[in-house]
Design a protein around this motif. Structure first.
Motif, PDB file in Angstrom:
ATOM      1  N   ALA A 121       0.816  -1.210   0.000  1.00 19.94           N
ATOM      2  CA  ALA A 121       0.000   0.000   0.000  1.00 19.94           C
ATOM      3  C   ALA A 121       0.853   1.265   0.000  1.00 19.94           C
ATOM      4  CB  ALA A 121      -0.921   0.008   1.227  1.00 19.94           C
ATOM      5  N   LEU A 130      -3.979   6.731  -3.320  1.00 23.52           N
ATOM      6  CA  LEU A 130      -4.808   6.542  -2.135  1.00 23.52           C
ATOM      7  C   LEU A 130      -5.303   7.852  -1.532  1.00 23.52           C
ATOM      8  CD1 LEU A 130      -2.889   3.656  -0.306  1.00 23.52           C
ATOM      9  CD2 LEU A 130      -4.712   3.509  -2.021  1.00 23.52           C
ATOM     10  N   ARG A 133      -8.918   8.447  -0.348  1.00 22.88           N
ATOM     11  CA  ARG A 133      -9.550   7.128  -0.365  1.00 22.88           C
ATOM     12  C   ARG A 133      -9.365   6.419   0.978  1.00 22.88           C
ATOM     13  NH1 ARG A 133     -10.387   5.165  -5.782  1.00 22.88           N
ATOM     14  NH2 ARG A 133      -9.182   6.310  -7.345  1.00 22.88           N
ATOM     15  N   ALA A 135      -8.221   3.040   2.828  1.00 23.48           N
ATOM     16  CA  ALA A 135      -7.237   2.010   2.485  1.00 23.48           C
ATOM     17  C   ALA A 135      -6.819   1.286   3.748  1.00 23.48           C
ATOM     18  CB  ALA A 135      -6.020   2.640   1.807  1.00 23.48           C
ATOM     19  N   THR A 168      -6.772  -2.338  -1.541  1.00 22.17           N
ATOM     20  CA  THR A 168      -5.644  -2.594  -0.646  1.00 22.17           C
ATOM     21  C   THR A 168      -6.025  -3.716   0.306  1.00 22.17           C
ATOM     22  OG1 THR A 168      -6.482  -0.832   0.807  1.00 22.17           O
ATOM     23  CG2 THR A 168      -4.695  -0.251  -0.704  1.00 22.17           C
TER      24      THR A 168
END
Length: 346
Positions: A121, A130, A133, A135, A168
């Protein structure tokens, strides 16, 4: 609903991007899960390619190397890119290899689905994929990911996060859950369940990684809610109360509630809803039962209730799901938003 391949005449192409220090288990699990996914005639549904900055040997976190047959140009033809963790690369102060992050970013910009396993990630975050977002990553590294990338909504408590084209997963084995989820998303639960059987793993693990985080041992260390959960799965077609579940575990409601969350990462109500949605998915794919019967069989009671919970969990209506994964025509739509009394599209 199924992910569309860039090369329609070919199987879905998955490119696994590996770097020095790659964790062998994470590389292997991606190949194992996707290569186990077969159609009804037994033909493979995915082609998995291993790529590195340059083709050739790549050092792993163990005492051996692996050979990457492809360079990063393989990402251009991929339908999905998966980035496993690399022990010496992901959490270094200057960040992951910028050549890799640039290649992953370009793939995403070109419309390729991108996923990470464990601390892979950090590559997606460094590529800017990311930001804004939700994750996840290994629970031990979540605080560092949040500190380095404040724009990422890091969730410590789940096995994987699906943000449509960017996904992820948590620590190593959670990569299996993520890959099976992708197979399920692409081809339905029956194909994913068959792949899980081939590699001898559970097709769906309840709860999240909260159950694996190290905590002080409670006084009632030998107590468990596992028996109550196993029993509940045989009774999903009827209401199940918290007191009833607690009694099955010989616990007070208060103790049961606390232990259930510790062991699954969910409340008992959340867990039951997830299991009922999974039951409904299976029935939608494998039977021709009317939706109202499926609602009763999965414990939702009414088609309206099933639709509301199903849409909240999966983002589609039951009829749209059945149409995508079983080929049945969608049922007639009745005007009215989800939850409106007597008006729904099943």
């Amino acid at each position: 609903m199924a992910n569309q391949c860039k090369n329609r005449a070919m199987t879905h192409r998955v490119a696994v991007v590996i770097r020095d220090g790659v964790l062998p288990m994470e590389l292997g699990l991606v190949h194992q899960v996707f290569e186990a996914a077969r159609d009804a005639s037994g033909q493979p549904l995915y082609t998995v390619l291993t790529a590195a900055v340059a083709p050739g040997p790549v050092r792993t976190s163990a005492d051996f190397t692996v050979f990457a047959p492809h360079g990063l140009d393989a990402l251009a033809d991929a339908d999905t890119v998966v980035v496993p963790a690399a022990k010496d690369d992901d959490e270094r102060p200057d960040g992951p290899d910028p050549v890799v992050t640039a290649a992953v970013r370009k793939a995403a910009d070109d419309g390729t689905r991108v996923a990470s396993v464990c601390t892979g990630a950090f590559v997606l975050a460094a590529a800017g994929l990311l930001d804004g977002r939700r994750a996840t990553t290994h629970w031990h590294s979540g605080d560092l990911l949040r500190a380095r990338h404040p724009g990422v909504d890091v969730d410590h408590g789940v096995l994987y996060v699906d943000e449509d084209t960017v996904l992820t997963s948590a620590g190593e084995a959670a990569g299996i859950d993520l890959c099976l989820h992708l197979v399920r998303r692409d081809h339905g639960a029956a194909v994913a369940n068959d792949a899980a059987r081939r590699i001898v793993v559970a097709p769906h693990r309840a709860g999240g990684q909260a159950q694996f985080v190290v905590r002080p041992v409670p006084d009632e260390a030998d107590a468990s809610t596992a028996a109550a959960r196993a029993w509940a799965l045989t009774e999903l077609d009827r209401p199940i109360g918290l007191r009833e579940l607690a009694a099955r575990s010989a616990m007070s409601v208060r103790t049961f509630t606390r232990r259930f969350r510790e062991e699954t990462g969910l409340s008992a109500g959340e867990w039951l809803t997830r299991q009922r949605v999974e039951r409904a998915r299976h029935l939608l794919e494998s039977t021709a039962l009317p939706v109202d019967q499926i609602a009763r069989a999965s414990g939702f009671g009414t088609a309206v209730s099933l639709r509301n919970h199903f849409h909240a969990a999966l983002g589609v209506t039951p009829s749209a799901y059945r149409s995508a994964f079983r080929g049945a025509p969608a049922e007639k739509e009745v005007d009215g938003p989800p939850g409106a009394g007597g008006s729904y599209r099943t």
